[in-house]
Design a protein around this motif. Structure first.
Motif, PDB file in Angstrom:
ATOM      1  N   LEU A   1      31.071  34.081  35.154  1.00  0.00           N
ATOM      2  CA  LEU A   1      32.484  34.390  34.937  1.00  0.00           C
ATOM      3  C   LEU A   1      33.120  34.820  36.242  1.00  0.00           C
ATOM      4  N   LYS A   2      34.376  34.440  36.408  1.00  0.00           N
ATOM      5  CA  LYS A   2      35.210  34.958  37.493  1.00  0.00           C
ATOM      6  C   LYS A   2      36.506  35.402  36.834  1.00  0.00           C
ATOM      7  N   ILE A   3      36.814  36.683  36.983  1.00  0.00           N
ATOM      8  CA  ILE A   3      37.995  37.265  36.342  1.00  0.00           C
ATOM      9  C   ILE A   3      38.891  37.847  37.430  1.00  0.00           C
ATOM     10  N   ILE A   4      40.187  37.555  37.350  1.00  0.00           N
ATOM     11  CA  ILE A   4      41.163  38.130  38.265  1.00  0.00           C
ATOM     12  C   ILE A   4      42.040  39.080  37.469  1.00  0.00           C
ATOM     13  N   ASP A   5      42.108  40.317  37.903  1.00  0.00           N
ATOM     14  CA  ASP A   5      42.950  41.331  37.278  1.00  0.00           C
ATOM     15  C   ASP A   5      44.164  41.534  38.186  1.00  0.00           C
ATOM     16  N   LEU A   6      45.264  40.864  37.867  1.00  0.00           N
ATOM     17  CA  LEU A   6      46.482  40.972  38.664  1.00  0.00           C
ATOM     18  C   LEU A   6      47.220  42.252  38.305  1.00  0.00           C
ATOM     19  N   GLY A   7      47.608  43.005  39.306  1.00  0.00           N
ATOM     20  CA  GLY A   7      48.276  44.282  39.059  1.00  0.00           C
ATOM     21  C   GLY A   7      47.310  45.305  38.514  1.00  0.00           C
ATOM     22  N   GLY A   8      46.091  45.288  39.025  1.00  0.00           N
ATOM     23  CA  GLY A   8      45.005  46.105  38.482  1.00  0.00           C
ATOM     24  C   GLY A   8      45.053  47.582  38.780  1.00  0.00           C
ATOM     25  N   GLY A   9      46.022  48.034  39.559  1.00  0.00           N
ATOM     26  CA  GLY A   9      46.164  49.471  39.816  1.00  0.00           C
ATOM     27  C   GLY A   9      44.913  50.091  40.390  1.00  0.00           C
ATOM     28  N   ALA A  10      44.467  51.158  39.774  1.00  0.00           N
ATOM     29  CA  ALA A  10      43.295  51.896  40.255  1.00  0.00           C
ATOM     30  C   ALA A  10      41.981  51.236  39.847  1.00  0.00           C
ATOM     31  N   GLY A  11      42.037  50.197  39.031  1.00  0.00           N
ATOM     32  CA  GLY A  11      40.839  49.448  38.686  1.00  0.00           C
ATOM     33  C   GLY A  11      40.102  49.893  37.436  1.00  0.00           C
ATOM     34  N   PHE A  12      40.730  50.702  36.586  1.00  0.00           N
ATOM     35  CA  PHE A  12      40.059  51.167  35.375  1.00  0.00           C
ATOM     36  C   PHE A  12      39.761  50.010  34.410  1.00  0.00           C
ATOM     37  N   PHE A  13      40.701  49.064  34.275  1.00  0.00           N
ATOM     38  CA  PHE A  13      40.485  47.914  33.397  1.00  0.00           C
ATOM     39  C   PHE A  13      39.358  47.047  33.939  1.00  0.00           C
TER      40      PHE A  13
ATOM     41  N   LEU B   1      26.580  41.249  33.521  1.00  0.00           N
ATOM     42  CA  LEU B   1      25.832  40.167  34.158  1.00  0.00           C
ATOM     43  C   LEU B   1      25.991  40.193  35.674  1.00  0.00           C
ATOM     44  N   LYS B   2      24.948  39.775  36.370  1.00  0.00           N
ATOM     45  CA  LYS B   2      25.039  39.668  37.821  1.00  0.00           C
ATOM     46  C   LYS B   2      26.015  38.568  38.233  1.00  0.00           C
ATOM     47  N   ASN B   3      26.160  37.549  37.382  1.00  0.00           N
ATOM     48  CA  ASN B   3      26.991  36.406  37.739  1.00  0.00           C
ATOM     49  C   ASN B   3      28.422  36.528  37.201  1.00  0.00           C
ATOM     50  N   CYS B   4      28.895  37.726  37.046  1.00  0.00           N
ATOM     51  CA  CYS B   4      30.279  37.989  36.628  1.00  0.00           C
ATOM     52  C   CYS B   4      31.000  38.662  37.794  1.00  0.00           C
ATOM     53  N   GLU B   5      31.980  37.951  38.348  1.00  0.00           N
ATOM     54  CA  GLU B   5      32.756  38.495  39.460  1.00  0.00           C
ATOM     55  C   GLU B   5      34.134  38.905  38.947  1.00  0.00           C
ATOM     56  N   ILE B   6      34.557  40.099  39.302  1.00  0.00           N
ATOM     57  CA  ILE B   6      35.867  40.600  38.889  1.00  0.00           C
ATOM     58  C   ILE B   6      36.635  40.973  40.148  1.00  0.00           C
ATOM     59  N   PHE B   7      37.816  40.388  40.292  1.00  0.00           N
ATOM     60  CA  PHE B   7      38.668  40.636  41.445  1.00  0.00           C
ATOM     61  C   PHE B   7      39.915  41.389  40.984  1.00  0.00           C
ATOM     62  N   VAL B   8      40.247  42.448  41.674  1.00  0.00           N
ATOM     63  CA  VAL B   8      41.448  43.223  41.356  1.00  0.00           C
ATOM     64  C   VAL B   8      42.452  43.003  42.480  1.00  0.00           C
ATOM     65  N   ILE B   9      43.650  42.579  42.102  1.00  0.00           N
ATOM     66  CA  ILE B   9      44.719  42.376  43.073  1.00  0.00           C
ATOM     67  C   ILE B   9      45.882  43.266  42.671  1.00  0.00           C
ATOM     68  N   ASP B  10      46.279  44.134  43.584  1.00  0.00           N
ATOM     69  CA  ASP B  10      47.403  45.038  43.316  1.00  0.00           C
ATOM     70  C   ASP B  10      48.077  45.363  44.635  1.00  0.00           C
ATOM     71  N   THR B  11      49.382  45.360  44.651  1.00  0.00           N
ATOM     72  CA  THR B  11      50.117  45.635  45.894  1.00  0.00           C
ATOM     73  C   THR B  11      50.404  47.112  46.076  1.00  0.00           C
ATOM     74  N   THR B  12      50.096  47.938  45.080  1.00  0.00           N
ATOM     75  CA  THR B  12      50.368  49.360  45.170  1.00  0.00           C
ATOM     76  C   THR B  12      49.469  49.978  46.243  1.00  0.00           C
ATOM     77  N   GLN B  13      50.091  50.730  47.122  1.00  0.00           N
ATOM     78  CA  GLN B  13      49.335  51.442  48.136  1.00  0.00           C
ATOM     79  C   GLN B  13      49.732  52.899  48.068  1.00  0.00           C
ATOM     80  N   TYR B  14      48.730  53.755  47.986  1.00  0.00           N
ATOM     81  CA  TYR B  14      48.990  55.187  47.942  1.00  0.00           C
ATOM     82  C   TYR B  14      48.819  55.755  49.338  1.00  0.00           C
ATOM     83  N   ASP B  15      49.778  56.491  49.787  1.00  0.00           N
ATOM     84  CA  ASP B  15      49.738  57.118  51.099  1.00  0.00           C
ATOM     85  C   ASP B  15      49.429  58.587  50.934  1.00  0.00           C
TER      86      ASP B  15
END
Length: 86
Positions: free
Chosen positions: A49-61, A71-85
């Motif tokens: 599996l390859k899963i993309i979490d768009l707008g994933g924030g802090a990554g809890f989902f 599974l070892k063969n499950c890749e999850i990518f989190v993409i979020d533009t939020t940046q905390y300073d």
């Protein structure tokens, strides 16, 4: 005359905003998993599996998905533009 906002104030606001977003994510993650359960059950048996979490924030989902698909063969990518300073 207005007051100037100092860099420390901005960092304080951003930290507070981060805490609010993270608390919201924690509360909604289980609801999201429940809402997607019919789809998750169908793809759980796939070899990879390859899963993309768009707008994933802090990554809890994404973390919840990782627990659901250990599974070892499950890749999850989190993409979020939020940046905390902080």
């Amino acid at each position: 005359m207005g007051t100037l906002i100092q860099q420390e104030d901005i960092k304080s606001i951003n930290l507070h905003q981060q805490q609010i977003y993270e608390e919201h994510e924690k509360k909604t993650t289980s609801k999201l998993i429940d809402g997607y359960m019919s789809i998750l059950e169908k793809i759980k048996t796939r070899n990879s599996l390859k899963i993309i979490d768009l707008g994933g924030g802090a990554g809890f989902f994404a973390s919840a998905l990782r627990e659901y698909f250990p599974l070892k063969n499950c890749e999850i990518f989190v993409i979020d533009t939020t940046q905390y300073d902080t």
